[in-house]
Scaffold this motif. Structure first.
Motif, short mmCIF file in Angstrom:
data_model
loop_
_atom_site.label_atom_id
_atom_site.label_comp_id
_atom_site.label_asym_id
_atom_site.label_seq_id
_atom_site.Cartn_x
_atom_site.Cartn_y
_atom_site.Cartn_z
N VAL A 96 8.12 7.39 3.59
CA VAL A 96 7.18 6.84 2.03
C VAL A 96 6.62 8.03 1.68
N ILE A 97 5.89 9.02 2.07
CA ILE A 97 5.49 10.52 1.48
C ILE A 97 6.60 11.23 0.89
N PRO A 154 1.40 -1.41 0.02
CA PRO A 154 -0.33 0.11 -0.18
C PRO A 154 0.78 1.64 0.25
N ARG A 155 0.27 2.05 -0.48
CA ARG A 155 0.61 3.44 -0.27
C ARG A 155 1.22 4.31 0.79
N PHE A 156 0.19 4.13 1.50
CA PHE A 156 0.22 4.44 2.71
C PHE A 156 -0.14 3.56 3.83
N SER A 157 0.29 3.80 5.14
CA SER A 157 0.35 2.85 6.20
C SER A 157 -0.78 2.88 6.60
N GLU A 158 -2.16 2.59 6.23
CA GLU A 158 -4.20 3.49 6.19
C GLU A 158 -4.26 2.90 7.85
N ARG A 159 -3.57 2.02 8.45
CA ARG A 159 -4.31 1.61 9.55
C ARG A 159 -3.78 2.96 10.41
N SER A 160 -2.97 4.05 10.57
CA SER A 160 -2.28 5.57 11.20
C SER A 160 -4.10 6.05 10.69
N TRP A 161 -4.67 6.26 9.72
CA TRP A 161 -5.24 7.31 9.26
C TRP A 161 -6.35 7.08 9.78
N ASP A 162 -7.55 8.40 10.19
CA ASP A 162 -8.51 8.28 10.27
C ASP A 162 -9.51 9.04 9.93
N THR A 163 -10.11 9.09 8.74
CA THR A 163 -10.62 9.81 7.90
C THR A 163 -12.24 9.84 8.10
N SER A 164 -12.30 9.21 8.63
CA SER A 164 -13.90 9.55 9.56
C SER A 164 -14.18 10.93 10.47
N SER A 165 -12.61 11.18 10.82
CA SER A 165 -13.43 12.68 11.37
C SER A 165 -13.88 13.52 10.29
N LYS A 166 -13.32 13.73 9.40
CA LYS A 166 -13.43 14.57 8.42
C LYS A 166 -14.49 14.88 7.42
N SER A 167 -15.60 14.29 7.59
CA SER A 167 -16.86 14.56 7.38
C SER A 167 -17.94 15.31 8.39
N SER A 168 -17.42 15.94 9.66
CA SER A 168 -17.72 16.24 10.69
C SER A 168 -17.78 18.23 10.22
N LEU A 169 -16.31 17.85 9.19
CA LEU A 169 -15.92 19.46 9.24
C LEU A 169 -16.82 19.76 8.00
N ASN A 170 -17.47 19.31 7.28
CA ASN A 170 -18.33 19.80 6.28
C ASN A 170 -18.83 20.92 5.51
N SER A 171 -19.59 21.13 7.37
CA SER A 171 -20.42 21.84 7.57
C SER A 171 -19.73 23.35 8.23
N ARG A 172 -18.56 23.50 7.49
CA ARG A 172 -17.52 24.45 7.32
C ARG A 172 -18.49 25.61 6.64
N ILE A 173 -17.91 27.08 6.92
CA ILE A 173 -18.34 27.65 6.03
C ILE A 173 -17.02 28.52 5.19
N LEU A 174 -16.52 28.40 3.89
CA LEU A 174 -15.68 28.82 3.33
C LEU A 174 -15.86 30.34 2.84
N LYS A 222 6.46 7.49 15.52
CA LYS A 222 7.47 6.66 14.93
C LYS A 222 6.48 6.04 14.17
N ASP A 223 5.00 5.69 14.17
CA ASP A 223 4.46 5.72 12.96
C ASP A 223 4.61 6.73 12.33
N TRP A 224 4.48 8.27 11.99
CA TRP A 224 4.47 9.19 11.38
C TRP A 224 5.96 9.10 11.04
N ALA A 225 7.45 8.89 11.11
CA ALA A 225 8.89 8.92 11.16
C ALA A 225 8.74 8.04 9.90
N GLN A 226 8.10 6.87 9.77
CA GLN A 226 7.85 6.16 9.17
C GLN A 226 6.79 6.44 7.58
#
Length: 158
Positions: A71-72, A1-21, A63-67
């Protein structure tokens, strides 16, 4: 995999969608880059990018972030020792396949989240200003602490 997906939680992003630009996407990216570049050197290293990653849903250890950073960096061709400049950050944030991608509403929320620590500086500044200074060394320490916004032991650029 390109990234270690286990370390990323994308579910919190959905709560941000109500913000005004209020800014354009490039303006948000520039403002976020500037908020992360606390030293004002025009480059973001692993420490600064970890702040962005954490605000974007990365929940791994240092340590996870260093890895992850390695990769990134390899994926995007960044010099790991120099960090990335604004153009590299823009590419990372705009790549829809990247874990660094955030839509415009998420960028607005990220900018607000990154700017929130500045509120604590005002409180710290007030506390330091009210400190009784009894000698020149005391004054120098109070002044230094006021100028060291990110409390890393180095006076920050304006």
């Amino acid at each position: 995999p390109r990234f270690s997906e286990r370390s990323w939680d994308t579910s919190s992003k959905s709560s941000l969608n109500s913000r005004i630009l209020t800014l354009s996407r490039p303006a948000y990216v520039q403002a976020i880059f500037d908020a992360l570049d606390v030293q004002g050197v025009g480059r973001l290293g692993p420490k600064e990018l970890m702040r962005f990653a954490t605000a974007s849903g990365f929940n791994g250890s240092e340590k996870d972030w260093a890895q992850e950073y390695v990769v990134i960096s390899q994926l995007y061709g960044w010099d790991q020792n120099k960090g990335l400049d604004l153009a590299g950050f823009q590419t990372f944030v705009d790549d829809g396949d990247s874990v660094g991608y955030n839509d415009d509403e998420e960028l607005a929320a990220l900018l607000r989240a990154l700017k929130e620590p500045a509120k604590s500086h005002k409180r710290r500044d007030t506390e330091l200003a009210s400190t009784t200074v009894g000698s020149v060394p005391d004054f120098n320490m109070v002044f230094f602490n006021l100028m060291d916004r990110n409390q890393d032991g180095v006076i920050d650029r304006a």
